[in-house]
Design a protein around this motif. Structure first.
Motif, PDB file in Angstrom:
ATOM      1  N   ASP A  66      20.307  -9.789  35.905  1.00  0.00           N
ATOM      2  CA  ASP A  66      21.663  -9.209  35.763  1.00  0.00           C
ATOM      3  C   ASP A  66      22.132  -8.173  36.708  1.00  0.00           C
ATOM      4  OD1 ASP A  66      23.196 -10.074  33.658  1.00  0.00           O
ATOM      5  OD2 ASP A  66      23.022  -8.114  32.498  1.00  0.00           O
ATOM      6  N   ARG A  67      21.117  -7.531  37.377  1.00  0.00           N
ATOM      7  CA  ARG A  67      21.587  -6.537  38.547  1.00  0.00           C
ATOM      8  C   ARG A  67      21.673  -7.419  39.811  1.00  0.00           C
ATOM      9  NH1 ARG A  67      19.646  -1.406  40.107  1.00  0.00           N
ATOM     10  NH2 ARG A  67      19.940  -0.900  37.414  1.00  0.00           N
ATOM     11  N   ILE A  68      21.088  -8.702  40.044  1.00  0.00           N
ATOM     12  CA  ILE A  68      21.268  -9.492  41.108  1.00  0.00           C
ATOM     13  C   ILE A  68      22.678  -9.776  40.976  1.00  0.00           C
ATOM     14  CG2 ILE A  68      20.741 -11.567  42.402  1.00  0.00           C
ATOM     15  CD1 ILE A  68      17.883 -10.970  41.404  1.00  0.00           C
ATOM     16  N   TYR A  69      23.111 -10.401  39.974  1.00  0.00           N
ATOM     17  CA  TYR A  69      24.243 -11.168  39.507  1.00  0.00           C
ATOM     18  C   TYR A  69      25.541 -10.115  39.553  1.00  0.00           C
ATOM     19  CZ  TYR A  69      26.741 -15.180  38.239  1.00  0.00           C
ATOM     20  OH  TYR A  69      27.716 -16.411  38.388  1.00  0.00           O
ATOM     21  N   GLY A  70      25.337  -8.902  39.189  1.00  0.00           N
ATOM     22  CA  GLY A  70      26.214  -8.066  39.116  1.00  0.00           C
ATOM     23  C   GLY A  70      26.671  -7.223  40.368  1.00  0.00           C
ATOM     24  N   THR A 102      13.845 -16.178  40.855  1.00  0.00           N
ATOM     25  CA  THR A 102      14.795 -15.699  39.833  1.00  0.00           C
ATOM     26  C   THR A 102      15.565 -16.977  39.530  1.00  0.00           C
ATOM     27  OG1 THR A 102      16.356 -15.101  41.939  1.00  0.00           O
ATOM     28  CG2 THR A 102      15.141 -13.341  40.552  1.00  0.00           C
ATOM     29  N   ALA A 103      15.776 -17.859  40.635  1.00  0.00           N
ATOM     30  CA  ALA A 103      16.371 -19.151  40.173  1.00  0.00           C
ATOM     31  C   ALA A 103      15.435 -19.888  39.230  1.00  0.00           C
ATOM     32  CB  ALA A 103      16.809 -20.082  41.494  1.00  0.00           C
ATOM     33  N   THR A 104      14.356 -20.006  39.548  1.00  0.00           N
ATOM     34  CA  THR A 104      13.349 -20.718  38.504  1.00  0.00           C
ATOM     35  C   THR A 104      13.432 -20.324  37.283  1.00  0.00           C
ATOM     36  OG1 THR A 104      11.864 -21.128  40.359  1.00  0.00           O
ATOM     37  CG2 THR A 104      11.028 -21.169  38.226  1.00  0.00           C
ATOM     38  N   TRP A 105      13.485 -18.772  37.016  1.00  0.00           N
ATOM     39  CA  TRP A 105      13.815 -18.074  35.772  1.00  0.00           C
ATOM     40  C   TRP A 105      14.884 -18.881  34.956  1.00  0.00           C
ATOM     41  CZ3 TRP A 105      16.846 -15.175  32.809  1.00  0.00           C
ATOM     42  CH2 TRP A 105      16.351 -14.521  31.509  1.00  0.00           C
ATOM     43  N   LEU A 106      15.926 -18.859  35.853  1.00  0.00           N
ATOM     44  CA  LEU A 106      17.372 -19.097  35.357  1.00  0.00           C
ATOM     45  C   LEU A 106      17.221 -20.486  34.871  1.00  0.00           C
ATOM     46  CD1 LEU A 106      20.082 -17.281  37.324  1.00  0.00           C
ATOM     47  CD2 LEU A 106      19.850 -17.344  34.891  1.00  0.00           C
ATOM     48  N   LEU A 107      16.580 -21.358  35.659  1.00  0.00           N
ATOM     49  CA  LEU A 107      16.602 -22.841  35.205  1.00  0.00           C
ATOM     50  C   LEU A 107      15.504 -22.979  33.836  1.00  0.00           C
ATOM     51  CD1 LEU A 107      15.872 -24.423  38.675  1.00  0.00           C
ATOM     52  CD2 LEU A 107      17.839 -24.921  37.214  1.00  0.00           C
ATOM     53  N   ARG A 108      14.629 -22.154  33.960  1.00  0.00           N
ATOM     54  CA  ARG A 108      13.932 -22.203  32.628  1.00  0.00           C
ATOM     55  C   ARG A 108      14.478 -21.569  31.361  1.00  0.00           C
ATOM     56  NH1 ARG A 108       9.533 -19.805  35.114  1.00  0.00           N
ATOM     57  NH2 ARG A 108       9.816 -17.851  34.587  1.00  0.00           N
ATOM     58  N   ASN A 109      15.227 -20.484  31.592  1.00  0.00           N
ATOM     59  CA  ASN A 109      15.652 -19.774  30.416  1.00  0.00           C
ATOM     60  C   ASN A 109      17.144 -19.840  30.220  1.00  0.00           C
ATOM     61  OD1 ASN A 109      13.245 -17.936  29.609  1.00  0.00           O
ATOM     62  ND2 ASN A 109      13.143 -17.789  31.847  1.00  0.00           N
ATOM     63  N   GLY A 110      17.880 -20.284  31.309  1.00  0.00           N
ATOM     64  CA  GLY A 110      19.380 -20.652  30.956  1.00  0.00           C
ATOM     65  C   GLY A 110      20.030 -19.235  31.217  1.00  0.00           C
ATOM     66  N   PRO A 111      21.402 -19.097  31.351  1.00  0.00           N
ATOM     67  CA  PRO A 111      22.122 -18.110  31.518  1.00  0.00           C
ATOM     68  C   PRO A 111      22.238 -17.095  30.364  1.00  0.00           C
ATOM     69  CG  PRO A 111      23.620 -19.863  31.198  1.00  0.00           C
ATOM     70  CD  PRO A 111      22.196 -20.319  31.308  1.00  0.00           C
ATOM     71  N   GLN A 112      21.115 -16.269  30.104  1.00  0.00           N
ATOM     72  CA  GLN A 112      21.132 -15.346  29.038  1.00  0.00           C
ATOM     73  C   GLN A 112      21.632 -14.145  29.358  1.00  0.00           C
ATOM     74  OE1 GLN A 112      17.485 -15.964  26.822  1.00  0.00           O
ATOM     75  NE2 GLN A 112      17.430 -17.914  27.380  1.00  0.00           N
ATOM     76  N   THR A 113      22.077 -13.822  30.484  1.00  0.00           N
ATOM     77  CA  THR A 113      22.474 -12.337  30.888  1.00  0.00           C
ATOM     78  C   THR A 113      23.966 -12.353  30.896  1.00  0.00           C
ATOM     79  OG1 THR A 113      22.387 -13.229  33.359  1.00  0.00           O
ATOM     80  CG2 THR A 113      20.144 -12.321  32.389  1.00  0.00           C
ATOM     81  N   GLU A 114      24.217 -10.764  30.676  1.00  0.00           N
ATOM     82  CA  GLU A 114      25.467 -10.570  30.260  1.00  0.00           C
ATOM     83  C   GLU A 114      26.464 -10.769  31.562  1.00  0.00           C
ATOM     84  OE1 GLU A 114      27.371  -9.658  27.717  1.00  0.00           O
ATOM     85  OE2 GLU A 114      25.437  -9.798  26.437  1.00  0.00           O
ATOM     86  N   GLN A 115      25.908 -10.523  32.608  1.00  0.00           N
ATOM     87  CA  GLN A 115      26.657 -10.552  33.908  1.00  0.00           C
ATOM     88  C   GLN A 115      27.130 -12.008  34.288  1.00  0.00           C
ATOM     89  OE1 GLN A 115      28.057  -8.189  35.771  1.00  0.00           O
ATOM     90  NE2 GLN A 115      27.186  -6.421  34.802  1.00  0.00           N
ATOM     91  N   LEU A 116      26.416 -13.025  33.731  1.00  0.00           N
ATOM     92  CA  LEU A 116      26.950 -14.448  34.197  1.00  0.00           C
ATOM     93  C   LEU A 116      28.106 -14.772  33.332  1.00  0.00           C
ATOM     94  CD1 LEU A 116      23.272 -16.089  34.060  1.00  0.00           C
ATOM     95  CD2 LEU A 116      25.023 -15.862  36.133  1.00  0.00           C
ATOM     96  N   VAL A 117      28.218 -14.348  32.039  1.00  0.00           N
ATOM     97  CA  VAL A 117      29.408 -14.730  31.280  1.00  0.00           C
ATOM     98  C   VAL A 117      30.537 -14.746  31.890  1.00  0.00           C
ATOM     99  CG1 VAL A 117      30.607 -14.384  28.990  1.00  0.00           C
ATOM    100  CG2 VAL A 117      28.171 -14.067  29.149  1.00  0.00           C
TER     101      VAL A 117
END
Length: 231
Positions: A66-70, A102-117
């Motif tokens: 979330d911090r990176i994306y924000g 971080t990219a691997t985490w998103l691939l594994r978990n999906g966009p579950q963070t608020e800043q991605l919405v």
């Protein structure tokens, strides 16, 4: 400290301070390269403080994403679907490449963070307006995951095993007695990946952007097909 005395940990920490420390560890070691104990050691605090302000390891990882994306400079009011997606995904390539894992985490978990919405909503909205219809969600997901996959591949290449693999390929190609033009061109690219961290990172980001541009070319062609079928 006398026997039986309790250590005085720092307790006056904020969520922001904790996430910033986790972000620093991620830049240094990769998201999977540090533990909660490493994080408590850096902050001189206890696990209970981190759990109180942020949560468990999974929640800390999500907060790092979330911090990176924000921090990305996104222009979500862009009316053209392709320009908007290119802007979002280019930022993802540039920023997440700085934080291994971080990219691997998103691939594994999906966009579950608020800043991605917000970017997900904006991208999907522009695609629906452009005529993607029922294919909008899957097309957006494929574009997003393709870029994440390219970043994750770069993370693997940056590891010791990845460097050995590229060095081995360089040795194999350079040893050919009469390499053809194709082998010579591949050798020129491979040498960029073994020249040093800065050149390797530049080469990988260039490859990611190339993949993004070609993928968007294919998506634009597919949208033309969808529109023609719709009459």
């Amino acid at each position: 400290m006398t026997k039986g005395a309790r250590r005085a940990y720092k307790t006056g920490l904020s969520r922001g301070v904790i996430v910033e420390a986790a972000l620093g560890l991620t830049a240094e070691r990769g998201l999977d390269g540090w533990s909660m104990r490493d994080l408590t050691g850096r902050l001189d605090t206890s696990l209970s403080v981190i759990y109180h302000h942020v949560g468990d390891r999974q929640q800390v990882s999500a907060a790092v994403i979330d911090r990176i994306y924000g921090a990305m400079d996104l222009r979500l009011d862009e009316p053209d679907w392709r320009t908007l997606l290119h802007g979002i995904l280019s930022q993802i390539i540039d920023q997440m490449s700085r934080y291994p894992g971080t990219a691997t985490w998103l691939l594994r978990n999906g966009p579950q963070t608020e800043q991605l919405v917000p970017s997900l909503d904006a991208g999907m909205s522009r695609m629906l307006e452009a005529g993607w219809g029922a294919e909008a969600a899957i097309a957006f997901s494929v574009a997003f995951n393709t870029c994440l996959g390219m970043i994750a591949l770069g993370d693997q290449r940056a590891s010791a095993a990845g460097e050995q693999g590229m060095t081995g390929l360089q040795t194999l190609l350079a040893a050919q007695p009469e390499p053809g033009p194709g082998a010579q061109e591949m050798l020129r690219m491979v040498r960029r990946y073994v020249a040093g961290p800065a050149e390797r990172d530049a080469a990988h980001r260039e490859q990611c952007r190339y993949a993004l541009d070609r993928m968007l070319d294919g998506m634009a062609d597919r949208l033309d097909v969808i529109k023609r079928a719709a009459g």
